[in-house]
Design an enzyme around this catalytic site. Structure first.
Site, PDB file in Angstrom:
ATOM      1  N   ASN A   1       0.611   0.578   5.870  1.00 27.80           N
ATOM      2  CA  ASN A   1       1.219  -0.274   4.853  1.00 27.80           C
ATOM      3  C   ASN A   1       1.997  -1.364   5.562  1.00 27.80           C
ATOM      4  O   ASN A   1       2.906  -1.075   6.339  1.00 27.80           O
ATOM      5  CB  ASN A   1       2.163   0.547   3.959  1.00 27.80           C
ATOM      6  CG  ASN A   1       2.937  -0.325   2.981  1.00 27.80           C
ATOM      7  OD1 ASN A   1       2.449  -1.365   2.549  1.00 27.80           O
ATOM      8  ND2 ASN A   1       4.138   0.098   2.636  1.00 27.80           N
ATOM      9  N   GLY A   2       1.636  -2.620   5.303  1.00 30.99           N
ATOM     10  CA  GLY A   2       2.336  -3.728   5.941  1.00 30.99           C
ATOM     11  C   GLY A   2       1.389  -4.831   6.324  1.00 30.99           C
ATOM     12  O   GLY A   2       0.289  -4.962   5.787  1.00 30.99           O
TER      13      GLY A   2
ATOM     14  N   CYS B   1       0.842  -1.194   0.000  1.00 31.40           N
ATOM     15  CA  CYS B   1       0.000   0.000   0.000  1.00 31.40           C
ATOM     16  C   CYS B   1       0.877   1.244   0.000  1.00 31.40           C
ATOM     17  O   CYS B   1       2.092   1.170   0.203  1.00 31.40           O
ATOM     18  CB  CYS B   1      -0.905   0.025   1.230  1.00 31.40           C
ATOM     19  SG  CYS B   1      -1.998  -1.407   1.363  1.00 31.40           S
TER      20      CYS B   1
ATOM     21  N   GLY C   1      -0.721   0.527  -5.062  1.00 31.35           N
ATOM     22  CA  GLY C   1      -2.024  -0.090  -4.831  1.00 31.35           C
ATOM     23  C   GLY C   1      -3.078   0.487  -5.742  1.00 31.35           C
ATOM     24  O   GLY C   1      -3.216   1.706  -5.835  1.00 31.35           O
TER      25      GLY C   1
ATOM     26  N   TYR D   1      11.065  -4.400  -7.285  1.00 33.91           N
ATOM     27  CA  TYR D   1       9.810  -4.295  -8.031  1.00 33.91           C
ATOM     28  C   TYR D   1       8.914  -3.139  -7.638  1.00 33.91           C
ATOM     29  O   TYR D   1       8.430  -2.399  -8.485  1.00 33.91           O
ATOM     30  CB  TYR D   1       9.041  -5.614  -7.873  1.00 33.91           C
ATOM     31  CG  TYR D   1       7.661  -5.633  -8.506  1.00 33.91           C
ATOM     32  CD1 TYR D   1       7.508  -5.793  -9.878  1.00 33.91           C
ATOM     33  CD2 TYR D   1       6.513  -5.502  -7.731  1.00 33.91           C
ATOM     34  CE1 TYR D   1       6.239  -5.813 -10.466  1.00 33.91           C
ATOM     35  CE2 TYR D   1       5.249  -5.522  -8.300  1.00 33.91           C
ATOM     36  CZ  TYR D   1       5.117  -5.679  -9.666  1.00 33.91           C
ATOM     37  OH  TYR D   1       3.881  -5.703 -10.244  1.00 33.91           O
TER      38      TYR D   1
ATOM     39  N   ASP E   1      13.312  -9.516 -16.911  1.00 37.19           N
ATOM     40  CA  ASP E   1      12.235  -9.079 -16.022  1.00 37.19           C
ATOM     41  C   ASP E   1      12.806  -8.845 -14.638  1.00 37.19           C
ATOM     42  O   ASP E   1      13.895  -9.326 -14.306  1.00 37.19           O
ATOM     43  CB  ASP E   1      11.119 -10.126 -15.969  1.00 37.19           C
ATOM     44  CG  ASP E   1       9.755  -9.513 -15.638  1.00 37.19           C
ATOM     45  OD1 ASP E   1       9.717  -8.308 -15.306  1.00 37.19           O
ATOM     46  OD2 ASP E   1       8.745 -10.218 -15.721  1.00 37.19           O
TER      47      ASP E   1
END
Length: 502
Positions: free
Chosen positions: A101-102, A2, A28, A257, A365
């Site tokens: 967030n978490g 998030c 998100g 990422y 990637d």
């Protein structure tokens, strides 16, 4: 994963919160929310959807106040309900709003304690609501009608003693200010910045520095693991280390990422870390395949571009953009349900036949999770006329579940679980497959800030830095994260949304 943001300003902060959430949208795409405070009154708007869809002009006009917090969310552990969009709110004490967030790894235990001992009711399955109520309980002082910074820091210290797992949090205390804090391991990121105006100083707390930069604030620094930052309504800043034994072990997958390349996390440039990933990956290719016959290096957009470009430079092989991305399709890694993921890959990417036909192609990637996306992309490359298709991952094999806020699939759905590189190559259809070594990945991040000695690399090695993860807990996550559970969750939410609409 998030994104969170909180601002204490001198004028209305609604537009800045909206702009900040737009910059954090990559963290998100499932839901978004903003709550503001104006002269002791709260104004809240949250719903499922992208930031641009959740907030219309009529909503923005109602979000009045010089202090507020915001959140963008994607669902965790198979939950897709709009009821779990954030921020969350409790009215006592003072009126608290939270964005998180978490993931709390002891949420079930805390929920029981909140009901039995603290006499607090939890209305959703979200661990964020649990965290909010733990903080609220610890901030509650019998007979005390005012609040000071010391009270806030004591409450955060108590949260650290009770809560386990990963959490980066902003909490708005109605009429008093905003507090931001990170778990004692600093697994999830949080930074804060300052902007000087004619009316006074303004402060912002956010998941990534890119949100601070884009709003015209100056980055001060990261919130340290276990630290709390409190900004009162007058713009006064206070900080305190609230954990007894903080140990910095940030999540390395942020650099692989999740984070934007123009962000700096824990003093480490995400962009430069990804450049180094490409460099070390190229060295491994030259070591393992010294007589390789690669004609062209093509990234799988967007996250892998930086690594692929540096890799091509190191190999002395031409770099080309071979896939064109439809930017109106969400990130497939965060999409619920296998059927939706399969459909979205073809909608999201289209191959340029000119760059593939008759060539030996190396696709790069950032990572390989389920392998379904990689398999389809390799098929697209072959359909476009590629002679051979090789595949390189800037990260090691993802073999274990994440328990700290990244809703990766169940273990059975991880293509790297229980398979070696040759077997994975067969599954995705590559002529050969090469992964980054874990030690090299760690060094690419550490090089940016040697003071960070350790990272959470649990998805690669199964070592969970909080030390509290049992097989029972992993089995619990496995049950919630499989695709059949996700699809069932989607159906339940469809009913809920119809009910809400009615």
């Amino acid at each position: 994963m998030c994104g969170i943001i909180g601002i204490v300003g001198t004028e209305n902060v609604n537009q800045n919160l909206y702009d900040g959430l737009t910059v954090l949208q990559h963290r998100g795409q499932d839901a978004a929310g903003i709550v503001t405070c104006d002269q002791g009154r709260l104004f809240l708007r949250k719903d499922n959807g992208l930031v641009r869809d959740v907030f219309r002009t009529r909503h923005m006009l109602r979000l009045q106040g010089s202090m507020g917090i915001g959140h963008v969310r994607y669902p965790t552990a198979g939950c897709f309900s709009s009821a779990e969009a954030q921020p969350f709110y409790v009215n006592s004490p003072f009126g608290l709003s939270l964005a998180h967030n978490g993931n709390l790894t002891n949420a079930a235990e805390l929920k029981r304690d909140l009901f039995r001992a603290d006499r607090r009711h939890i209305n959703t399955d979200s661990d964020s609501e649990v965290l909010l109520n733990v903080f609220a309980h610890e901030l509650q002082h019998e007979g005390k009608l005012t609040l000071e910074a010391e009270d806030v820091f004591e409450a955060v210290a108590a949260v650290h003693r009770r809560c386990r797992g990963a959490y980066a949090v902003v909490v708005m205390i109605t009429g008093y200010g905003i507090v931001g804090f990170r778990d004692p391991n600093g697994i999830r990121p949080a930074v804060f910045g300052k902007r000087e105006t004619a009316q006074g100083d303004e402060y912002v707390i956010a998941s990534e520095s890119v949100a601070i930069d884009s709003l015209g604030f100056d980055l001060i620094r990261d919130i340290a693991p276990g630290e709390a930052v409190f900004i009162d309504v007058k713009g006064n800043l206070s900080t305190r280390q609230c954990a007894e034994n903080p140990v910095a072990t940030p999540c390395i997958f942020e650099h692989v990422y999740f984070a934007r390349p123009d962000s700096i996390i824990d003093g480490i440039s995400v962009y430069k870390a990804r450049l180094r990933m490409g460099e070390t990956l190229a060295k491994k290719i030259m070591r393992v395949y010294p007589k390789h016959d690669i004609d062209v290096v093509i990234p799988i957009p967007d996250t892998s571009r930086t690594s692929a470009l540096q890799l091509s430079y190191e190999l002395g092989v031409v770099y080309r953009e071979g896939f064109i991305k439809n930017r109106y399709i969400g990130r497939t890694f965060i999409m619920p349900g296998q059927q939706q993921r399969k459909k979205s890959v073809r909608q999201k990417l289209n191959a340029i036949e000119l760059e593939f036909k008759g060539k030996n192609v190396l696709l790069v990637d950032d990572s390989i999770v389920r392998g379904t996306t990689s398999k389809q992309i390799i098929q697209m490359a072959r359909a476009a006329g590629a002679n051979k298709v090789y595949f390189a991952s800037a990260a090691p094999p993802v073999r274990f579940p994440n328990v700290y806020g990244i809703d990766m699939p169940s273990v059975k759905e991880l293509v790297g679980h229980g398979r070696d590189e040759k077997q994975i190559a067969e599954v995705i259809g590559a002529d050969w497959l090469l992964y980054q070594d874990l030690d090299d990945l760690i060094e690419t991040a550490r090089h940016g800030n040697p003071a960070v000695e350790h990272f959470d690399t649990s998805v690669f090695d199964g070592k969970y830095v909080t030390g509290d993860i049992t097989q029972d807990y992993l089995d619990f996550l496995e049950e919630k994260r499989n695709d059949s559970a996700r699809e069932q969750g989607e159906g339940d939410d469809a009913v809920m949304e119809l009910h809400n609409t009615a």
